[in-house]
Design a protein around this motif. Structure first.
Motif, PDB file in Angstrom:
ATOM      1  N   TRP A  12       0.832  -1.196   0.000  1.00 52.74           N
ATOM      2  CA  TRP A  12       0.000   0.000   0.000  1.00 52.74           C
ATOM      3  C   TRP A  12       0.875   1.258   0.000  1.00 52.74           C
ATOM      4  O   TRP A  12       0.595   2.228  -0.713  1.00 52.74           O
ATOM      5  CB  TRP A  12      -0.937  -0.030   1.207  1.00 52.74           C
ATOM      6  N   ALA A  13       1.950   1.261   0.795  1.00 54.64           N
ATOM      7  CA  ALA A  13       2.860   2.410   0.851  1.00 54.64           C
ATOM      8  C   ALA A  13       3.520   2.632  -0.504  1.00 54.64           C
ATOM      9  O   ALA A  13       3.609   3.767  -0.991  1.00 54.64           O
ATOM     10  CB  ALA A  13       3.911   2.208   1.925  1.00 54.64           C
ATOM     11  N   ILE A  14       3.960   1.555  -1.139  1.00 55.15           N
ATOM     12  CA  ILE A  14       4.599   1.671  -2.451  1.00 55.15           C
ATOM     13  C   ILE A  14       3.594   2.199  -3.470  1.00 55.15           C
ATOM     14  O   ILE A  14       3.903   3.093  -4.263  1.00 55.15           O
ATOM     15  CB  ILE A  14       5.173   0.297  -2.887  1.00 55.15           C
ATOM     16  N   SER A  15       2.393   1.662  -3.441  1.00 50.67           N
ATOM     17  CA  SER A  15       1.354   2.105  -4.365  1.00 50.67           C
ATOM     18  C   SER A  15       1.018   3.584  -4.147  1.00 50.67           C
ATOM     19  O   SER A  15       0.883   4.347  -5.102  1.00 50.67           O
ATOM     20  CB  SER A  15       0.104   1.251  -4.175  1.00 50.67           C
ATOM     21  N   SER A  16       0.907   4.017  -2.898  1.00 55.16           N
ATOM     22  CA  SER A  16       0.619   5.425  -2.589  1.00 55.16           C
ATOM     23  C   SER A  16       1.741   6.325  -3.083  1.00 55.16           C
ATOM     24  O   SER A  16       1.494   7.361  -3.715  1.00 55.16           O
ATOM     25  CB  SER A  16       0.431   5.617  -1.080  1.00 55.16           C
ATOM     26  N   TYR A  17       2.966   5.932  -2.806  1.00 51.34           N
ATOM     27  CA  TYR A  17       4.120   6.727  -3.226  1.00 51.34           C
ATOM     28  C   TYR A  17       4.160   6.841  -4.747  1.00 51.34           C
ATOM     29  O   TYR A  17       4.295   7.936  -5.301  1.00 51.34           O
ATOM     30  CB  TYR A  17       5.420   6.115  -2.697  1.00 51.34           C
ATOM     31  N   ASN A  18       4.029   5.715  -5.426  1.00 58.13           N
ATOM     32  CA  ASN A  18       4.077   5.725  -6.890  1.00 58.13           C
ATOM     33  C   ASN A  18       2.923   6.527  -7.480  1.00 58.13           C
ATOM     34  O   ASN A  18       3.091   7.214  -8.490  1.00 58.13           O
ATOM     35  CB  ASN A  18       4.077   4.295  -7.433  1.00 58.13           C
ATOM     36  N   GLY A  19       1.750   6.463  -6.867  1.00 57.87           N
ATOM     37  CA  GLY A  19       0.620   7.271  -7.324  1.00 57.87           C
ATOM     38  C   GLY A  19       0.896   8.754  -7.199  1.00 57.87           C
ATOM     39  O   GLY A  19       0.587   9.536  -8.105  1.00 57.87           O
ATOM     40  N   LEU A  20       1.490   9.152  -6.079  1.00 60.65           N
ATOM     41  CA  LEU A  20       1.832  10.561  -5.884  1.00 60.65           C
ATOM     42  C   LEU A  20       2.870  11.018  -6.908  1.00 60.65           C
ATOM     43  O   LEU A  20       2.765  12.110  -7.470  1.00 60.65           O
ATOM     44  CB  LEU A  20       2.353  10.785  -4.461  1.00 60.65           C
ATOM     45  N   VAL A  21       3.869  10.173  -7.141  1.00 58.67           N
ATOM     46  CA  VAL A  21       4.906  10.517  -8.121  1.00 58.67           C
ATOM     47  C   VAL A  21       4.284  10.682  -9.506  1.00 58.67           C
ATOM     48  O   VAL A  21       4.568  11.649 -10.220  1.00 58.67           O
ATOM     49  CB  VAL A  21       6.024   9.442  -8.149  1.00 58.67           C
ATOM     50  N   GLY A  22       3.414   9.758  -9.882  1.00 60.51           N
ATOM     51  CA  GLY A  22       2.770   9.836 -11.187  1.00 60.51           C
ATOM     52  C   GLY A  22       1.938  11.094 -11.352  1.00 60.51           C
ATOM     53  O   GLY A  22       1.994  11.763 -12.391  1.00 60.51           O
ATOM     54  N   GLN A  23       1.178  11.441 -10.333  1.00 58.01           N
ATOM     55  CA  GLN A  23       0.348  12.641 -10.426  1.00 58.01           C
ATOM     56  C   GLN A  23       1.194  13.910 -10.407  1.00 58.01           C
ATOM     57  O   GLN A  23       0.857  14.890 -11.082  1.00 58.01           O
ATOM     58  CB  GLN A  23      -0.687  12.654  -9.315  1.00 58.01           C
ATOM     59  N   GLU A  24       2.275  13.896  -9.655  1.00 56.19           N
ATOM     60  CA  GLU A  24       3.162  15.065  -9.656  1.00 56.19           C
ATOM     61  C   GLU A  24       3.788  15.239 -11.042  1.00 56.19           C
ATOM     62  O   GLU A  24       3.895  16.356 -11.550  1.00 56.19           O
ATOM     63  CB  GLU A  24       4.241  14.921  -8.581  1.00 56.19           C
ATOM     64  N   LYS A  39      -5.392  20.020  -9.044  1.00 56.13           N
ATOM     65  CA  LYS A  39      -6.479  19.671  -8.125  1.00 56.13           C
ATOM     66  C   LYS A  39      -6.427  18.189  -7.775  1.00 56.13           C
ATOM     67  O   LYS A  39      -6.546  17.810  -6.602  1.00 56.13           O
ATOM     68  CB  LYS A  39      -7.826  20.012  -8.753  1.00 56.13           C
ATOM     69  N   GLU A  40      -6.253  17.353  -8.781  1.00 55.69           N
ATOM     70  CA  GLU A  40      -6.194  15.906  -8.552  1.00 55.69           C
ATOM     71  C   GLU A  40      -5.002  15.546  -7.665  1.00 55.69           C
ATOM     72  O   GLU A  40      -5.131  14.766  -6.720  1.00 55.69           O
ATOM     73  CB  GLU A  40      -6.094  15.191  -9.903  1.00 55.69           C
ATOM     74  N   TYR A  41      -3.857  16.138  -7.951  1.00 59.47           N
ATOM     75  CA  TYR A  41      -2.650  15.899  -7.150  1.00 59.47           C
ATOM     76  C   TYR A  41      -2.854  16.385  -5.717  1.00 59.47           C
ATOM     77  O   TYR A  41      -2.582  15.656  -4.756  1.00 59.47           O
ATOM     78  CB  TYR A  41      -1.461  16.605  -7.804  1.00 59.47           C
ATOM     79  N   ASN A  42      -3.338  17.619  -5.568  1.00 54.78           N
ATOM     80  CA  ASN A  42      -3.538  18.183  -4.228  1.00 54.78           C
ATOM     81  C   ASN A  42      -4.534  17.364  -3.412  1.00 54.78           C
ATOM     82  O   ASN A  42      -4.355  17.180  -2.203  1.00 54.78           O
ATOM     83  CB  ASN A  42      -4.005  19.640  -4.321  1.00 54.78           C
ATOM     84  N   THR A  43      -5.577  16.888  -4.076  1.00 51.93           N
ATOM     85  CA  THR A  43      -6.562  16.056  -3.382  1.00 51.93           C
ATOM     86  C   THR A  43      -5.906  14.793  -2.853  1.00 51.93           C
ATOM     87  O   THR A  43      -6.119  14.409  -1.700  1.00 51.93           O
ATOM     88  CB  THR A  43      -7.732  15.707  -4.333  1.00 51.93           C
ATOM     89  N   LYS A  44      -5.090  14.172  -3.685  1.00 53.27           N
ATOM     90  CA  LYS A  44      -4.417  12.939  -3.260  1.00 53.27           C
ATOM     91  C   LYS A  44      -3.443  13.213  -2.117  1.00 53.27           C
ATOM     92  O   LYS A  44      -3.358  12.439  -1.161  1.00 53.27           O
ATOM     93  CB  LYS A  44      -3.697  12.287  -4.437  1.00 53.27           C
ATOM     94  N   VAL A  45      -2.701  14.314  -2.214  1.00 54.53           N
ATOM     95  CA  VAL A  45      -1.733  14.665  -1.163  1.00 54.53           C
ATOM     96  C   VAL A  45      -2.435  14.910   0.166  1.00 54.53           C
ATOM     97  O   VAL A  45      -1.917  14.568   1.226  1.00 54.53           O
ATOM     98  CB  VAL A  45      -0.910  15.913  -1.580  1.00 54.53           C
ATOM     99  N   ARG A  46      -3.635  15.461   0.122  1.00 60.04           N
ATOM    100  CA  ARG A  46      -4.328  15.842   1.354  1.00 60.04           C
ATOM    101  C   ARG A  46      -5.228  14.753   1.927  1.00 60.04           C
ATOM    102  O   ARG A  46      -5.601  14.812   3.091  1.00 60.04           O
ATOM    103  CB  ARG A  46      -5.157  17.101   1.086  1.00 60.04           C
ATOM    104  N   LYS A  47      -5.626  13.764   1.120  1.00 61.13           N
ATOM    105  CA  LYS A  47      -6.549  12.732   1.583  1.00 61.13           C
ATOM    106  C   LYS A  47      -5.846  11.728   2.492  1.00 61.13           C
ATOM    107  O   LYS A  47      -4.735  11.298   2.225  1.00 61.13           O
ATOM    108  CB  LYS A  47      -7.160  11.974   0.394  1.00 61.13           C
TER     109      LYS A  47
END
Length: 196
Positions: free
Chosen positions: A20-32, A155-163
């Motif tokens: 889950w941590a790897i998936s979250s990190y990779n998702g954030l990197v992709g959106q950034e 917006k999509e990135y910020n939402t993910k960072v804040r959720k």
């Protein structure tokens, strides 16, 4: 419950958390990365507009030699734009506001330049002017699209960072929310049209 079974359960829970941590990190990197790509598109479209301006000014200058104040305003606005550099990785609200203000000044100066062209019918019939005007209109549409895409990505990135719970990993790995373009000041007011 034997010790072997509880060890496997603990390892399973740790594995799920790690995945889950790897998936979250990779998702954030992709959106950034997406947001940075869209920012590059915004800059490219504004650069395109800035590169069209000297040609447009030169064509208009040939017809309207006494409109020096307008030419100076356009040139100064273009110079200000060239002095603003924003890195998408660490942009701030203040940088975006400064960038947007400079672009708004350019838009105002271009509006005045187009108004000057209205006074010269032979200029409005000049093919170079018409081509440049058409390119500028197309560029303005591309700018609007690029800014909209950037704001959507931010917006999509910020939402993910804040959720929650992704916000935990965002904080650990240094992902911060990014600014976005705001409506031009006074955009909520209808323009004043006068035929006096």
């Amino acid at each position: 419950m034997n010790k072997s079974k509880s060890t496997w359960i603990i390892l399973g829970v740790v594995a799920v958390i790690a995945l889950w941590a790897i998936s979250s990190y990779n998702g954030l990197v992709g959106q950034e990365e997406d947001m940075e790509k869209y920012w590059a598109n915004v800059e490219a479209q504004y650069d395109r507009r800035a590169n069209l301006v000297p040609n447009l000014v030169n064509v208009v200058k040939g017809y309207a030699k006494h409109e020096e104040k307008v030419f100076t305003e356009v040139t100064e606005a273009r110079t200000k734009i060239g002095q603003i550099n924003i890195n998408a990785e660490n942009m701030t609200d203040e940088q975006i506001a400064k960038f947007q203000k400079a672009q708004d000044q350019m838009s105002g100066a271009l509006s005045k330049l187009m108004a000057v062209s209205e006074a010269y019918p032979e200029l409005k019939a000049n093919q170079n002017f018409l081509d440049l005007q058409s390119q500028l209109e197309g560029t303005e549409n591309r700018i609007t699209k690029a800014v909209t895409d950037f704001n959507d990505a931010a917006k999509e990135y910020n939402t993910k960072v804040r959720k929650f719970p992704t916000s935990i990993f965002a904080g650990i790995f240094g992902f911060k929310t990014k600014p976005h373009f705001k409506a031009k000041e006074g955009a909520e007011n209808a323009p004043n049209v006068s035929f006096e």
